[in-house]
Structure formats: C-alpha cells, structure tokens
Design an enzyme around this catalytic site. Structure first.
Site, PDB file in Angstrom:
ATOM      1  N   THR B 154       0.872  -1.190   0.000  1.00 52.57           N
ATOM      2  CA  THR B 154       0.000   0.000   0.000  1.00 52.57           C
ATOM      3  C   THR B 154       0.906   1.236   0.000  1.00 52.57           C
ATOM      4  O   THR B 154       1.387   1.622  -1.063  1.00 52.57           O
ATOM      5  CB  THR B 154      -0.965   0.017   1.211  1.00 52.57           C
ATOM      6  OG1 THR B 154      -0.232  -0.194   2.406  1.00 52.57           O
ATOM      7  CG2 THR B 154      -2.035  -1.038   1.056  1.00 52.57           C
ATOM      8  N   LYS B 180       3.878  -6.919   4.173  1.00 61.28           N
ATOM      9  CA  LYS B 180       3.651  -5.538   3.767  1.00 61.28           C
ATOM     10  C   LYS B 180       3.218  -4.737   4.987  1.00 61.28           C
ATOM     11  O   LYS B 180       2.755  -5.285   5.986  1.00 61.28           O
ATOM     12  CB  LYS B 180       2.580  -5.428   2.684  1.00 61.28           C
ATOM     13  CG  LYS B 180       1.255  -5.892   3.160  1.00 61.28           C
ATOM     14  CD  LYS B 180       0.100  -4.927   3.049  1.00 61.28           C
ATOM     15  CE  LYS B 180       0.472  -3.493   3.099  1.00 61.28           C
ATOM     16  NZ  LYS B 180      -0.593  -2.712   3.789  1.00 61.28           N
ATOM     17  N   THR B 191       1.288  -8.762  11.630  1.00 56.26           N
ATOM     18  CA  THR B 191       1.460  -7.524  10.885  1.00 56.26           C
ATOM     19  C   THR B 191       0.259  -7.274  10.006  1.00 56.26           C
ATOM     20  O   THR B 191      -0.670  -8.056   9.967  1.00 56.26           O
ATOM     21  CB  THR B 191       2.689  -7.598   9.980  1.00 56.26           C
ATOM     22  OG1 THR B 191       2.835  -6.331   9.344  1.00 56.26           O
ATOM     23  CG2 THR B 191       2.511  -8.652   8.903  1.00 56.26           C
ATOM     24  N   GLU B 276       6.313   4.641   7.529  1.00 57.07           N
ATOM     25  CA  GLU B 276       5.967   5.897   6.859  1.00 57.07           C
ATOM     26  C   GLU B 276       6.861   7.039   7.333  1.00 57.07           C
ATOM     27  O   GLU B 276       6.881   7.378   8.505  1.00 57.07           O
ATOM     28  CB  GLU B 276       4.489   6.210   7.079  1.00 57.07           C
ATOM     29  CG  GLU B 276       3.609   5.293   6.248  1.00 57.07           C
ATOM     30  CD  GLU B 276       2.127   5.410   6.553  1.00 57.07           C
ATOM     31  OE1 GLU B 276       1.343   4.860   5.782  1.00 57.07           O
ATOM     32  OE2 GLU B 276       1.779   6.038   7.565  1.00 57.07           O
ATOM     33  N   ASN B 400       0.347  10.919   5.959  1.00 55.25           N
ATOM     34  CA  ASN B 400      -0.925  10.611   6.594  1.00 55.25           C
ATOM     35  C   ASN B 400      -1.931  11.748   6.544  1.00 55.25           C
ATOM     36  O   ASN B 400      -3.113  11.545   6.809  1.00 55.25           O
ATOM     37  CB  ASN B 400      -0.703  10.134   8.019  1.00 55.25           C
ATOM     38  CG  ASN B 400      -0.182   8.722   7.994  1.00 55.25           C
ATOM     39  OD1 ASN B 400      -0.878   7.839   7.514  1.00 55.25           O
ATOM     40  ND2 ASN B 400       1.049   8.528   8.427  1.00 55.25           N
ATOM     41  N   SER B 405      -7.563   8.887  -0.533  1.00 58.08           N
ATOM     42  CA  SER B 405      -8.257   8.454  -1.736  1.00 58.08           C
ATOM     43  C   SER B 405      -7.284   8.339  -2.902  1.00 58.08           C
ATOM     44  O   SER B 405      -6.099   8.471  -2.729  1.00 58.08           O
ATOM     45  CB  SER B 405      -9.352   9.433  -2.074  1.00 58.08           C
ATOM     46  OG  SER B 405      -8.830  10.735  -2.017  1.00 58.08           O
TER      47      SER B 405
END
Lengths: 405, 405
Positions: B154, B180, B191, B276, B400, B405
C-alpha cells in the site's frame, strides 16, 4: 500558531494577599523575563498536585517536601531550565534557590516552593537566578498576573490566564490563575505549571480536596502528545484576605468548587489551544461507557492516535481511523455494532461502518472548523468523559525536532 | 523514504506446492497489480494469527471462520481497499469473492481465505476483483514470490520478502515469506499482512504453535505509530511437499522454529525500515525488568513517544525525553537512580541524570547513524525485551495528511 483567538481574560483581578514580582535572570536569552516570585500573605493556605512521572524533577520533589512541612510564603518559578534529570546536584540547586530567597526575605527556606520548566537535563544556573531575586522582590505588585503568565512560558506562543469573581450573600471572592504548557502535555495530576489564587479563607486539607477535584476534571483531561512532563505542578492558593471563610460541606464550598473547576478548565483548554503546532482544538467525548476508566481509555486512544491527529490536521473526515483507534483501545467485549460516532452533529459511523445518512460533504464541513467535537457513544453503560486535544502538524515535528538549546 | 538498503533477499526460493498468481483489478489505479492469489497443494496445512482490533475487518472475520472449518486451498489478497468498517455489506463482499474463486477452481468457498488491505470504510469493488481472477489463475507459478510482495503493497515504498533453506540429516526444508505494511503499524497478533510458506509436513495444531511463537517475537514487537490495524493477518503455510515431517517436541521442530522466527523477524524489521516517513531504524531494548509486561511497557512508551521520535528525526541525543518517557511508563516503584540508558555503546544517563562520562559529541555521533539501539537497564529483574521502531518525520505527517483516496 494557536487555535482561535487568545483566551487571555480582559481583566485579571488582583487577589489581595498575593503579590508577584518578575525578573530577568538571562537563563536562556538575555533580557527575557524568566523568573517569577509569588509572595503570599501570612493568612494564606496552599495546596497542590504534582506530576506522577517517576523521573520527577528536583524542584517538584523539594516543593512537595516543603509543602508537607510548612505554610509556604513564597513560590519561586523559573523558565528556561527544568532542573529535571539532574540527580543530586539538581536537588541541591533547587534548595540553594530556596535558601537564597529565604535569606533575602527573612523566612525559612522551607517556606519557599521552587518550580522550574524548560529544557531537561541541564544544570540549573543557580547563580543567575539568585542574582535576579532582588529585582523580582523590588517588582512585587498585586497587579502582575499577566506579566507572570508571560514570565513562565516556554514554547507557549501566548500567555494563559483567567479571572472571575463570586458574589455570595453580600460577600465577594476573587479567583485568578495562570498556566503554561504547549508540549510534553499529558498531565497526570496537573499541568506543566498552573497557579490559581483566591482570597477566601480555606484550611489546607479542604484546599487540597478542592485542587484535586479541579485538576482531575481539567488538567487531567488534556493531551497534546501523550508525554507526561517531569515538572507538572499545579498550585491553589487561598490568601484568606477577603475574610470569607469556606468550610467543608457548605453551600459556599460547592459554589467555589464549581468556579475553581471552571477556572482550571479554562486554563487547561488554553494549553491545548496553544499546543505545539496545533491548528485544531478537539474535544473527544465518550458516552455510554461502563466506567470512567473505560471511557478515558477510548477517549485517550482516539485523542493520541497519530493517524487520527494527522487526519484532523488535513481536515479529512477519515472516520475509519477513529473506528480503528476505538477498536484497539482495549475495551473488553466491545460490541462494535452498537457504537455511534458523531463529528459535531453529523452521524458518521454506526453498526460497525459508515452511517447510511453520512455524506463526505457533511463530514468535511465539520472537519474544516477549528473546533471539533468527536462524540463516541459505546452504548453499554452510563458514564461520560471528555478529553481535549489537538491535531498533529508539520509544525509539531518542526518545533520538537528543533527545540532544545 | 526507507532506512538502509532494500532488505529484499537476492534469491526467493520457490516452495513446492505453493503457486502464486498476480493480476490487475484496477482497484485504485488502472494497471496496478493489486490482486494476489495463492494456490496450495492438497497436502498443505495452514495456520494464522490475526488482529485483535475490535473493529476487525470483514475479510479477517471470514478468514478466521474458514480457517476453523477447512483446510484452505487458496488465499485471495487484494490491496487498495481494506474492506474494513463496512458492516454487513463488507462480510457479504468478502464472501462473494471467495465464492467466485471457488467456482473457478472447483473447490468450496470455505477453502478460500480472503485478505484485504488499503483504505478503510469504502465498499470493496467485488466486481473488479472477480473480473481479475482468471488473469491471476492463468499466472500461477511457484516463482512469483517477489511479484506477490509487490502486489500486496500500500504505502510501502518497497517489497518485503525473505527466504532460507535448512538442511537436516540429508533432507532440506525451504522457507519463503513476504510482508507488507508501513503505517497503522502496531501489530497485535500479526502484521498488516504476512505470508510465509515452507514445504515441510506439519499438522495444523503444531503449525499454529509455530506461527504464534514466531509472530509474538517479531510482528508483535514492532511499532511505527502505535496504531493497530483492523486488517492485521499473518499466515504460515506448510505445503508438505518436501516429505520432511516435523513433529512436536522434536529436534527438527526446534530448528525449524528458530529459522521461521528469523524469517518473521526479517519481515517485521523490513516493515519498520519502510515505516511511513522513516529515516531511522531504532531498537529499544529494555533489560533488568521484572516481567515481560514491564519490559514491553517501558519499551513501547519510549518507542511511541512523539518527543523521543522527533528527537530521533533531528538526530538530537535528547536523553531527557527518554528518561521522561521511562518515568511515565507506569512501572510500579520504579527506582530511577538504578536505571542506566545507553545509545549504542555510549552511556548517556544513570543515577537519575546525565552520566558523568557522557559528552554531547559522543551522543550526537550515535544519533547521526541510521540504525540506533536505545538500551535501558532497569536493574530490578532479569527479563529483557526488544521492540523496533522508527523516528517521526515531516514525511510521516505528509503521508498521513494526504493519504486516503
């Protein structure tokens, strides 16, 4: 950056019997007013609540010891250095400051309560602080509340103070208070620093009850980053100069408690509004819980979720992140189908998913506001609790990546 | 952005009895490979661990039900949509996907385990996924592990996979796995998604023991942002094709467990390295604790402190923030004077404050590294636990605040 207009009260009523002097010791910046001294009348009683962080700072330890032994006559506060993580030297330094002020004023060192805020882990510059004391004493005035609110700031962008008066049966009580704090905010007994004084006459044990109740419902319900400070302290003073005597279980006590609660809540909200990097002021209200603990567990999990906080910063009604936070809060036997979540008046989620009536436009309209209430009804009990928080912005990272020396 | 060079293994050994097909359903982006199907040999056993988030996603619920009833023959995974917070429709959608794959392959829907990852709260595009299934089946190959690792990403910036082989008494077992995850990472059982296969023959109950032990020491020891996902799932497959039989309490079981633990840990670390906005890979090791719970409480409080994480981002050896986090972790009767804190080999704090031997230069040198170990010795017991985490950067906020979208 702070949320909404300044909440500094237009008028800060002096509290008779409480004089304040401000001075510049040059702790971090030359010329910055960074030392504040409170002088209390002989009739004053003092009570306080302090951090529960196991690494509590030296001045917190000393202040608690002194408060247990005597009726304090002075509060000595410095900003720019927290005197935390400083071991035995830190204890000696906090005591040295008390001794110096006691010598200048003719009282005992135990009648001085020390408070420090600022960087953790650096030695307190005792000589600078002691050298500034005569300047502070020369400045004593009952009208110095706003200057004191400014004098205790660290990363705060604005001073925090409020004031109100109660009239009761032809008598009057004045309450005025200040607070500071912007980061390392998840008080666990009290905020970084808060000082509230009234001029009623209240014995110490009752005053302790009043301050504990007020702090529990205000400073103990806010979080900016979930980090409990080593230096949290909140002090309530009753100067006794108004001649109004407040006793336990009296109607006046209930009235005074309500007003002091309101003062504390205003000061706590002012801290959240000025939270580091804050662009939103957010209430997270959890209803229908089985216990206070359960309600707070859900409220804090949502209020401290980095994903919820970054969505708030982006004004993104990402209700999925709110549900995910509720779901990991650790509530036993949580029935997710019973939960309803509102953003202000907009029902966004129910029955485990997005509400049928929900539209992105309606959610986005609420999220664009500076002030937002996230209401979560667990529908399993009758306890409601609210905590207040901020969003998580680039500026939070910037301030905390750059702040130290 | 990710920490260090890619940890994708150079060679991903095929696992006989496990074929993988990848297809593009166009869930979020046209052309993106976003559907991955695993086909398992008849001899295969399967065990898994799943999220403990109360708002667990529909496919997690369905996968657990199916796993309890049958020997699965297919895993159907999509990225781009988590099918979470989707209520009853989400359950029906997850089932529809299983039914469609079952019809194409001639097995029962209960022999298909569904998995989804991506945005929360949007309806799963069932028709797109079903339309892509023939393409996935036509792609079946034992050599598709790297493509599968890419197909389940993702916000990941790189695929995560590892592989190893055990030789034991002239026999050989192959283990290969993928994972992932980059955000919403604080697995509580597993996870976001992890799939590991070996070709040994292992009965289901033993396989469940092996996967639980391996996940506990790997995926359950990492945190990027403290947010436990609604979709966490980790699956261990034993295809049985090697003819090597592993039994409980055997020497081979111990050997295999150690290798599978190592595979899981590599995959878990790969997730943290790709966290991230991550610029640092940080181990927080707590020694001298009285219990696993106590050690983890301290480790996670430090690892999730926004103030510690922003200091890591700034390469600032701000040990005061580490002490403050330890102090608020809620450990009973913590003796702060007994605690020692190291950054790699540099002693930074002891006796409640900065270590006498510490220099800013030594601390800064460690903090500049991409990989750092924060070692905390509580000196009160003999339990040691380690968790792995990242720093907190502008890019975490950016990703974040902008991702949805």
């Amino acid at each position: 950056m702070a949320v909404g207009p300044s909440t500094l009260a237009a008028v800060l009523h002096p509290v008779k019997g409480v004089r304040i002097g401000i001075a510049s010791a040059g702790i971090k910046k030359p010329g910055r007013k960074d030392v504040v001294v409170f002088e209390l009348a002989e009739s004053a009683t003092v009570a306080g609540v302090f951090t529960k962080n196991a690494f509590c700072a030296a001045p917190v330890t000393v202040a608690k010891q002194h408060l247990a032994k005597t009726s304090p006559r002075y509060l000595l506060i410095n900003t720019g250095n927290a005197n935390a993580g400083t071991g035995e030297i830190g204890m000696a330094d906090a005591n040295s400051c008390c001794v110096a002020l006691a010598e200048l004023t003719g009282f005992s060192a135990e009648q001085v309560l020390p408070f420090s805020t600022g960087v953790i882990g650096e030695k307190l510059p005792v000589e600078k602080i002691v050298a500034a004391l005569p300047q502070a004493l020369a400045d004593f005035s009952e009208g110095n509340w706003e200057a004191a609110a400014t004098g205790i700031m660290t990363t705060d962008t604005r001073p925090k103070a409020t004031s109100r008066q109660i009239d009761w049966q032809g008598q009057s009580i004045t309450i005025t208070g200040i607070s500071k704090g912007a980061g390392m905010i998840k008080p666990n007994m009290a905020t970084m620093l808060g000082y509230v004084a009234c001029d009623a006459q209240i014995d110490t044990s009752l005053l302790q009850e009043i301050v504990s109740e007020a702090a529990e419902a205000s400073f103990n319900r806010i979080t900016v980053d979930g980090d409990t400070s080593t230096n949290d302290a909140c002090v309530l003073i009753a100067s006794g100069t108004s001649g109004v005597i407040v006793t336990a279980d009296s109607e006046l006590r209930a009235l005074l408690q309500a007003e002091i609660n309101a003062v504390f809540l205003e000061l706590a909200h002012a801290i959240v509004r000025d939270g580091e990097g804050a662009t939103k002021f957010v209430a997270v209200k959890v209803a229908g819980a089985n216990s206070v603990e359960e309600a707070l567990k859900v409220a804090y999990t949502v209020a401290e979720s980095p994903l919820v906080k970054t969505a708030l910063f982006a004004s993104d009604p990402n209700w999925g992140r709110i549900l995910a936070a509720i779901g990991r809060a650790g509530v036993d036997q949580l029935n997710v189908d019973a939960i309803a979540v509102h953003l202000d008046d907009v029902l966004i989620a129910e029955k485990g998913g997005r509400a049928a009536s929900y539209t992105e436009a309606a959610g986005a309209a609420v999220m664009k506001q500076e002030e937002i209430t996230i209401s979560i009804n667990l529908n399993r009990g009758d306890v409601t609790e609210t905590v207040w928080t901020t969003d998580f912005s680039y500026d939070y990272v910037k301030i905390n990546a750059e702040y130290r020396s």
